[in-house]
Design a protein around this motif. Structure first.
Motif, PDB file in Angstrom:
ATOM      1  N   CYS A   1      10.984  30.796  29.476  1.00  0.00           N
ATOM      2  CA  CYS A   1      10.897  30.360  28.094  1.00  0.00           C
ATOM      3  C   CYS A   1      10.046  29.090  28.012  1.00  0.00           C
ATOM      4  N   ASP A   2       9.001  29.122  27.209  1.00  0.00           N
ATOM      5  CA  ASP A   2       8.155  27.946  26.992  1.00  0.00           C
ATOM      6  C   ASP A   2       8.329  27.460  25.563  1.00  0.00           C
ATOM      7  N   ILE A   3       8.409  26.148  25.412  1.00  0.00           N
ATOM      8  CA  ILE A   3       8.558  25.535  24.096  1.00  0.00           C
ATOM      9  C   ILE A   3       7.247  24.863  23.716  1.00  0.00           C
ATOM     10  N   TYR A   4       6.849  25.087  22.471  1.00  0.00           N
ATOM     11  CA  TYR A   4       5.666  24.443  21.904  1.00  0.00           C
ATOM     12  C   TYR A   4       6.136  23.610  20.716  1.00  0.00           C
ATOM     13  N   VAL A   5       5.983  22.302  20.839  1.00  0.00           N
ATOM     14  CA  VAL A   5       6.346  21.412  19.750  1.00  0.00           C
ATOM     15  C   VAL A   5       5.293  21.560  18.664  1.00  0.00           C
ATOM     16  N   ALA A   6       5.732  21.762  17.431  1.00  0.00           N
ATOM     17  CA  ALA A   6       4.817  21.925  16.298  1.00  0.00           C
ATOM     18  C   ALA A   6       5.006  20.764  15.339  1.00  0.00           C
TER      19      ALA A   6
ATOM     20  N   ILE B   1      -1.686  29.045  22.616  1.00  0.00           N
ATOM     21  CA  ILE B   1      -0.402  29.335  23.246  1.00  0.00           C
ATOM     22  C   ILE B   1      -0.565  30.448  24.274  1.00  0.00           C
ATOM     23  N   LEU B   2      -1.263  31.485  23.902  1.00  0.00           N
ATOM     24  CA  LEU B   2      -1.479  32.611  24.802  1.00  0.00           C
ATOM     25  C   LEU B   2      -2.225  32.182  26.063  1.00  0.00           C
ATOM     26  N   SER B   3      -3.244  31.350  25.903  1.00  0.00           N
ATOM     27  CA  SER B   3      -4.042  30.945  27.059  1.00  0.00           C
ATOM     28  C   SER B   3      -3.334  29.917  27.927  1.00  0.00           C
ATOM     29  N   SER B   4      -2.390  29.158  27.360  1.00  0.00           N
ATOM     30  CA  SER B   4      -1.708  28.131  28.153  1.00  0.00           C
ATOM     31  C   SER B   4      -0.403  28.614  28.756  1.00  0.00           C
ATOM     32  N   ARG B   5      -0.011  29.805  28.415  1.00  0.00           N
ATOM     33  CA  ARG B   5       1.275  30.356  28.873  1.00  0.00           C
ATOM     34  C   ARG B   5       1.304  30.471  30.389  1.00  0.00           C
TER      35      ARG B   5
ATOM     36  N   TYR C   1       9.563  16.547  28.960  1.00  0.00           N
ATOM     37  CA  TYR C   1      10.392  17.748  29.075  1.00  0.00           C
ATOM     38  C   TYR C   1       9.591  18.851  29.754  1.00  0.00           C
ATOM     39  N   GLU C   2      10.049  19.276  30.908  1.00  0.00           N
ATOM     40  CA  GLU C   2       9.343  20.321  31.652  1.00  0.00           C
ATOM     41  C   GLU C   2       9.233  21.627  30.859  1.00  0.00           C
ATOM     42  N   VAL C   3      10.199  21.897  29.998  1.00  0.00           N
ATOM     43  CA  VAL C   3      10.191  23.139  29.220  1.00  0.00           C
ATOM     44  C   VAL C   3       9.156  23.124  28.098  1.00  0.00           C
ATOM     45  N   VAL C   4       8.661  21.928  27.724  1.00  0.00           N
ATOM     46  CA  VAL C   4       7.659  21.829  26.665  1.00  0.00           C
ATOM     47  C   VAL C   4       6.292  22.088  27.284  1.00  0.00           C
ATOM     48  N   LYS C   5       5.685  23.158  26.847  1.00  0.00           N
ATOM     49  CA  LYS C   5       4.392  23.564  27.397  1.00  0.00           C
ATOM     50  C   LYS C   5       3.238  22.828  26.734  1.00  0.00           C
ATOM     51  N   ASP C   6       3.326  22.611  25.406  1.00  0.00           N
ATOM     52  CA  ASP C   6       2.221  21.962  24.709  1.00  0.00           C
ATOM     53  C   ASP C   6       2.684  21.494  23.337  1.00  0.00           C
ATOM     54  N   TYR C   7       1.793  20.800  22.662  1.00  0.00           N
ATOM     55  CA  TYR C   7       2.021  20.234  21.335  1.00  0.00           C
ATOM     56  C   TYR C   7       0.964  20.850  20.435  1.00  0.00           C
ATOM     57  N   VAL C   8       1.380  21.560  19.395  1.00  0.00           N
ATOM     58  CA  VAL C   8       0.424  22.227  18.509  1.00  0.00           C
ATOM     59  C   VAL C   8       0.563  21.688  17.088  1.00  0.00           C
ATOM     60  N   LEU C   9      -0.549  21.706  16.383  1.00  0.00           N
ATOM     61  CA  LEU C   9      -0.558  21.206  15.009  1.00  0.00           C
ATOM     62  C   LEU C   9      -0.197  22.299  14.014  1.00  0.00           C
TER      63      LEU C   9
END
Length: 135
Positions: free
Chosen positions: A89-94, A128-132, A109-117
């Motif tokens: 499970c990957d989390i993306y903060v929006a 998201i797809l490319s960073s998964r 947080y290791e579970v947070v994969k990235d920060y998206v606008l």
């Protein structure tokens, strides 16, 4: 079939949730979308899935500013779930704005994969797809 089986949106903004679901469906991003209006509902719902032996969503889009339990409080609870249950499970903060402080904090947080606008767009989903992580 979508790129992901299940995605989850945790946000109290109904308009954002509606539009994000629409874009996810239109692009075939995922097969199933669940949503929660705040961090408390989300943590309760996700733990409920685990109790029923249902895997957690592969992607969680997480807002930070919500009532009852905000995104940071959600993350504090989420990381207490056993690693074997959250490893896929990957989390993306929006967020609607770029906050260097929030970006730095989310990286802790290791579970947070990235920060998206916000708003989520086709480009956001491509990111998201490319960073998964590849499992």
């Amino acid at each position: 079939m979508g790129n992901f089986n299940t995605c989850c949106i945790v946000d109290d903004d109904d308009f954002f949730v509606f539009n994000t679901k629409r874009i996810m469906k239109d692009t075939g991003f995922c097969d199933n979308i669940i949503s929660y209006g705040n961090g408390q509902e989300a943590i309760d719902g996700l733990i409920g899935l685990l109790v029923e032996n249902i895997p957690l969503p592969e992607i969680i889009i997480l807002d930070l500013n919500m009532p009852k339990k905000n995104g940071w409080e959600f993350l504090e609870e989420f990381v207490k779930i056993p690693e074997s249950k959250i490893q896929n499970c990957d989390i993306y903060v929006a967020s609607s704005f770029i906050s260097p402080e929030n970006i730095a904090k989310s990286k802790k947080y290791e579970v947070v994969k990235d920060y998206v606008l916000k708003p989520i767009s086709d480009d956001s989903l491509d990111l998201i797809l490319s960073s998964r992580r590849v499992f």
